[in-house]
Design a protein around this motif. Structure first.
Motif, PDB file in Angstrom:
ATOM      1  N   GLU A   1      -0.641  18.965   2.768  1.00 46.77           N
ATOM      2  CA  GLU A   1      -1.782  18.597   3.623  1.00 46.77           C
ATOM      3  C   GLU A   1      -2.721  17.659   2.882  1.00 46.77           C
ATOM      4  OE1 GLU A   1      -4.114  18.257   6.945  1.00 46.77           O
ATOM      5  OE2 GLU A   1      -2.129  19.165   6.788  1.00 46.77           O
ATOM      6  N   THR A   2      -2.925  17.887   1.604  1.00 44.70           N
ATOM      7  CA  THR A   2      -3.767  16.998   0.799  1.00 44.70           C
ATOM      8  C   THR A   2      -3.198  15.587   0.793  1.00 44.70           C
ATOM      9  OG1 THR A   2      -4.501  18.801  -0.615  1.00 44.70           O
ATOM     10  CG2 THR A   2      -4.685  16.579  -1.517  1.00 44.70           C
ATOM     11  N   LEU A   3      -1.906  15.470   0.558  1.00 48.52           N
ATOM     12  CA  LEU A   3      -1.271  14.157   0.513  1.00 48.52           C
ATOM     13  C   LEU A   3      -1.339  13.461   1.876  1.00 48.52           C
ATOM     14  CD1 LEU A   3       1.822  14.939  -1.736  1.00 48.52           C
ATOM     15  CD2 LEU A   3      -0.327  13.809  -2.391  1.00 48.52           C
ATOM     16  N   THR A   4      -1.217  14.228   2.923  1.00 42.49           N
ATOM     17  CA  THR A   4      -1.337  13.653   4.265  1.00 42.49           C
ATOM     18  C   THR A   4      -2.728  13.072   4.480  1.00 42.49           C
ATOM     19  OG1 THR A   4       0.265  15.236   5.119  1.00 42.49           O
ATOM     20  CG2 THR A   4      -1.165  14.170   6.728  1.00 42.49           C
TER      21      THR A   4
ATOM     22  N   GLY B   1       0.820  -1.210   0.000  1.00 42.51           N
ATOM     23  CA  GLY B   1       0.000   0.000   0.000  1.00 42.51           C
ATOM     24  C   GLY B   1       0.850   1.253   0.000  1.00 42.51           C
ATOM     25  N   GLU B   2       1.936   1.239   0.778  1.00 45.10           N
ATOM     26  CA  GLU B   2       2.835   2.390   0.803  1.00 45.10           C
ATOM     27  C   GLU B   2       3.528   2.583  -0.537  1.00 45.10           C
ATOM     28  OE1 GLU B   2       3.917   1.992   5.530  1.00 45.10           O
ATOM     29  OE2 GLU B   2       5.534   2.087   4.089  1.00 45.10           O
ATOM     30  N   THR B   3       3.923   1.481  -1.155  1.00 43.18           N
ATOM     31  CA  THR B   3       4.560   1.557  -2.472  1.00 43.18           C
ATOM     32  C   THR B   3       3.598   2.117  -3.508  1.00 43.18           C
ATOM     33  OG1 THR B   3       5.921  -0.350  -1.903  1.00 43.18           O
ATOM     34  CG2 THR B   3       5.778   0.221  -4.234  1.00 43.18           C
ATOM     35  N   ASP B   4       2.348   1.656  -3.467  1.00 42.69           N
ATOM     36  CA  ASP B   4       1.335   2.176  -4.382  1.00 42.69           C
ATOM     37  C   ASP B   4       1.113   3.665  -4.154  1.00 42.69           C
ATOM     38  OD1 ASP B   4       1.047  -0.353  -5.419  1.00 42.69           O
ATOM     39  OD2 ASP B   4      -0.828  -0.778  -4.331  1.00 42.69           O
ATOM     40  N   PHE B   5       1.050   4.071  -2.880  1.00 43.60           N
ATOM     41  CA  PHE B   5       0.839   5.475  -2.564  1.00 43.60           C
ATOM     42  C   PHE B   5       2.001   6.322  -3.083  1.00 43.60           C
ATOM     43  CE2 PHE B   5      -0.827   9.126  -0.513  1.00 43.60           C
ATOM     44  CZ  PHE B   5       0.224   9.797   0.057  1.00 43.60           C
ATOM     45  N   LEU B   6       3.230   5.892  -2.823  1.00 43.36           N
ATOM     46  CA  LEU B   6       4.395   6.658  -3.281  1.00 43.36           C
ATOM     47  C   LEU B   6       4.437   6.759  -4.802  1.00 43.36           C
ATOM     48  CD1 LEU B   6       7.118   5.390  -0.786  1.00 43.36           C
ATOM     49  CD2 LEU B   6       5.958   7.611  -0.799  1.00 43.36           C
ATOM     50  N   GLY B   7       4.040   5.698  -5.493  1.00 44.35           N
ATOM     51  CA  GLY B   7       3.971   5.745  -6.957  1.00 44.35           C
ATOM     52  C   GLY B   7       2.933   6.742  -7.429  1.00 44.35           C
TER      53      GLY B   7
ATOM     54  N   PHE C   1      -3.255   9.947   2.300  1.00 46.45           N
ATOM     55  CA  PHE C   1      -2.541   8.804   2.856  1.00 46.45           C
ATOM     56  C   PHE C   1      -3.338   8.163   3.986  1.00 46.45           C
ATOM     57  CE2 PHE C   1       1.005   6.139   3.597  1.00 46.45           C
ATOM     58  CZ  PHE C   1       1.125   5.977   4.965  1.00 46.45           C
ATOM     59  N   GLY C   2      -4.019   8.980   4.774  1.00 47.20           N
ATOM     60  CA  GLY C   2      -4.818   8.464   5.886  1.00 47.20           C
ATOM     61  C   GLY C   2      -5.953   7.556   5.452  1.00 47.20           C
TER      62      GLY C   2
END
Length: 172
Positions: free
Chosen positions: A40-43, A5-11, A46-47
């Motif tokens: 702030e949007t990315l934060t 999930g983190e990898t997908d988010f970073l991509g 991510f949540g």
């Protein structure tokens, strides 16, 4: 969220950040504020990444968050302030009479013994009953009455006020 999930988010961030930043700049006209809004949007995205990425493209959700953040920011009173080159003339402020009274009261309270001071503060500042004050201090109600009377006498003497005309609230 797992490592996938983190990898997908970073991509997604690497492909979407520039577009979000441009959109934010077009909304607000300030690159620094645009960067803050995007961060702030990315934060926030991510949540909720698991929910948003599972429904397809997270781009529309991110843009909605970005726009809402911009609206929230533009509603803040600080946004309505406009800087000026010349500062207005201001008169020197006189010390507040209440502040002077508070300082004198604090100086007078420091001269009252600690036990009496505790009773005075609990009874007359915190507005507790004799019984509540006694319970807090672990003593009897008659001791609270005695300490309050002695403390007020000390306070009146230190402040130089007349005993007959001063109520406990005025003594404090």
């Amino acid at each position: 969220m797992g490592t996938q999930g983190e990898t997908d988010f970073l991509g997604w961030v690497s492909t979407s950040r520039a577009g979000l930043r441009t959109s934010a700049f077009l909304l607000c006209g300030d690159w620094y504020l645009a960067d803050d809004l995007v961060q702030e949007t990315l934060t926030r995205v991510f949540g909720v990444w698991g929910r948003v990425s599972g429904s397809g493209d997270p781009g529309p959700y991110a843009r909605r968050v970005l726009v809402n953040l911009y609206f929230d920011h533009s509603r803040r009173p600080s946004r309505r302030e406009t800087p000026t080159i010349d500062l207005p003339e201001r008169a020197v402020e006189q010390p507040n009479a209440v502040d002077g009274d508070r300082d004198r009261l604090m100086a007078a309270l420091r001269q009252v013994p600690k036990g009496q001071r505790a009773v005075l503060v609990l009874r007359y500042w915190d507005d507790l009953s004799i019984e509540q004050t006694a319970q807090i201090l672990g003593t009897t109600a008659s001791n609270v009455r005695s300490q309050a009377s002695r403390g007020l006498e000390t306070l009146r003497t230190v402040r130089g006020t007349d005993h007959a005309t001063t109520t406990p609230k005025e003594a404090l």
